[in-house]
Design an enzyme around this catalytic site. Structure first.
Site, mmCIF file in Angstrom:
data_model
loop_
_atom_site.group_PDB
_atom_site.id
_atom_site.type_symbol
_atom_site.label_atom_id
_atom_site.label_comp_id
_atom_site.label_asym_id
_atom_site.label_seq_id
_atom_site.Cartn_x
_atom_site.Cartn_y
_atom_site.Cartn_z
ATOM 1 N N THR A 97 -42.500 -60.765 -44.053
ATOM 2 C CA THR A 97 -43.622 -59.826 -43.935
ATOM 3 C C THR A 97 -43.035 -58.445 -43.716
ATOM 4 O O THR A 97 -42.444 -58.164 -42.674
ATOM 5 C CB THR A 97 -44.541 -60.206 -42.763
ATOM 6 O OG1 THR A 97 -45.073 -61.510 -42.994
ATOM 7 C CG2 THR A 97 -45.691 -59.213 -42.638
ATOM 8 N N LYS A 172 -51.230 -60.424 -46.832
ATOM 9 C CA LYS A 172 -50.724 -60.827 -45.519
ATOM 10 C C LYS A 172 -51.229 -59.872 -44.439
ATOM 11 O O LYS A 172 -51.529 -60.292 -43.306
ATOM 12 C CB LYS A 172 -49.197 -60.868 -45.524
ATOM 13 C CG LYS A 172 -48.566 -61.277 -44.183
ATOM 14 C CD LYS A 172 -49.000 -62.672 -43.754
ATOM 15 C CE LYS A 172 -48.423 -63.045 -42.382
ATOM 16 N NZ LYS A 172 -46.977 -63.310 -42.428
ATOM 17 N N LYS A 240 -44.764 -55.925 -34.838
ATOM 18 C CA LYS A 240 -44.134 -55.404 -36.060
ATOM 19 C C LYS A 240 -45.113 -55.469 -37.217
ATOM 20 O O LYS A 240 -45.283 -54.508 -37.974
ATOM 21 C CB LYS A 240 -42.867 -56.208 -36.360
ATOM 22 C CG LYS A 240 -42.085 -55.756 -37.590
ATOM 23 C CD LYS A 240 -42.447 -56.519 -38.855
ATOM 24 C CE LYS A 240 -42.002 -57.966 -38.789
ATOM 25 N NZ LYS A 240 -42.266 -58.682 -40.088
#
Length: 288
Positions: A97, A172, A240
């Site tokens: 990701t 995502k 993150k």
């Protein structure tokens, strides 16, 4: 069966690469900490490489599952990076990701080298990786995604092309945005039930059968209520990911007020020493 390379053997990559070997693919692995690569080959066979370039040499498909943008650049670029060893016509599949920026950057490098690029982040956590039941959202040319899907089906419950390169990462982001708000709402609900003197298990048994039900509610309510937060995806990694979502929201002009708020709640968890707790730990702010 394909000749593959797998770069990154963390809690997700180790079992994912294992499923490739189990499906009969020829797998060469690379990990920044060689001990993990040695442990993987001891368990699954295959080969290990000292640098990403060596792992990628001769591979039809190179798959990466590392930590963040900088990690992905390190395994892909430079004289020892994967691109230096890949042959024209091979496919690089990125399961990390990462930001839309690094996806665009690496896709351009791949195109210049005659290499196909598919961004394919995953959802399902450590359990999904171990059980081969990940949801995989892909961005790339139709033919490239089809080639990738034939291999990564070894550990996928669903693998779908969402659009051109970058669409997988954008999907995502949608996933992480949805999870952030959901886990905060579930945390508030369970904390409220506790303060009201209700039996949490009874509450969940009833409300999970209606509109409030969710995977998180069914699978995490008991551990959340007991203060057990050792179940996969860490708060540090979630922050993150949410930073990536918020940056993309600014770029797109998409308002993400709840996501921004929950990101700060996860910051509180980090301050409490819970950076390695799983994402369900949001409840810890509410029951102190």
């Amino acid at each position: 069966m394909a000749k593959t390379a797998f770069l990154g053997l963390g809690v997700m990559g180790f079992p994912m690469a294992g499923h490739l070997a189990g499906a009969g693919h020829q797998v060469t692995v690379y990990n920044r900490s060689p001990a993990k690569a040695e442990a993987w080959t001891a368990q699954h066979g295959g080969a290990l490489a000292p640098v990403p370039r060596a792992a990628a040499e001769g591979a039809e498909m190179v798959l990466a599952c590392v930590g963040n943008d900088d990690d992905l650049r390190q395994v892909c670029l430079g004289p020892d990076g994967a691109f230096a060893g890949m042959q024209a016509g091979a496919v690089l599949v990125d399961h990390t990701t990462v930001s839309a920026e690094v996806t665009r950057e690496l896709a351009e490098v791949a195109q210049a080298a005659g290499v196909a690029y598919v961004d394919a982040p995953v959802s399902g956590g450590e359990a999904g990786a171990r059980n081969g039941q990940l949801s995989i959202m892909c961005g790339g040319a139709e033919a490239d995604v089809a080639r990738a899907a034939a291999v990564i089906g070894a550990y996928a419950k669903i693998c779908r092309r969402m659009g051109p390169v970058g669409a997988g990462q954008m999907t995502k982001m949608c996933n992480q945005i949805a999870i952030a708000g959901l886990v905060q709402a579930l945390s508030e609900s369970l904390a409220f039930a506790q303060k009201a003197g209700l039996d949490v298990a009874d509450v969940v048994e009833v409300i999970s059968q209606g509109a409030a039900g969710s995977w998180q509610m069914v699978n995490r309510h008991a551990t959340m209520a007991s203060g057990s937060f050792d179940h996969g995806f860490a708060v540090d990694w979630m922050r993150k990911d949410l930073a990536i979502c918020l940056a993309a929201g600014d770029e797109l002009g998409a308002a993400l007020p709840v996501t921004a708020l929950v990101d700060q709640f996860y910051k509180d968890i980090q301050v409490m020493g819970g950076g390695r707790w799983d994402t369900s730990s949001l409840i810890a702010r509410l029951v102190r």
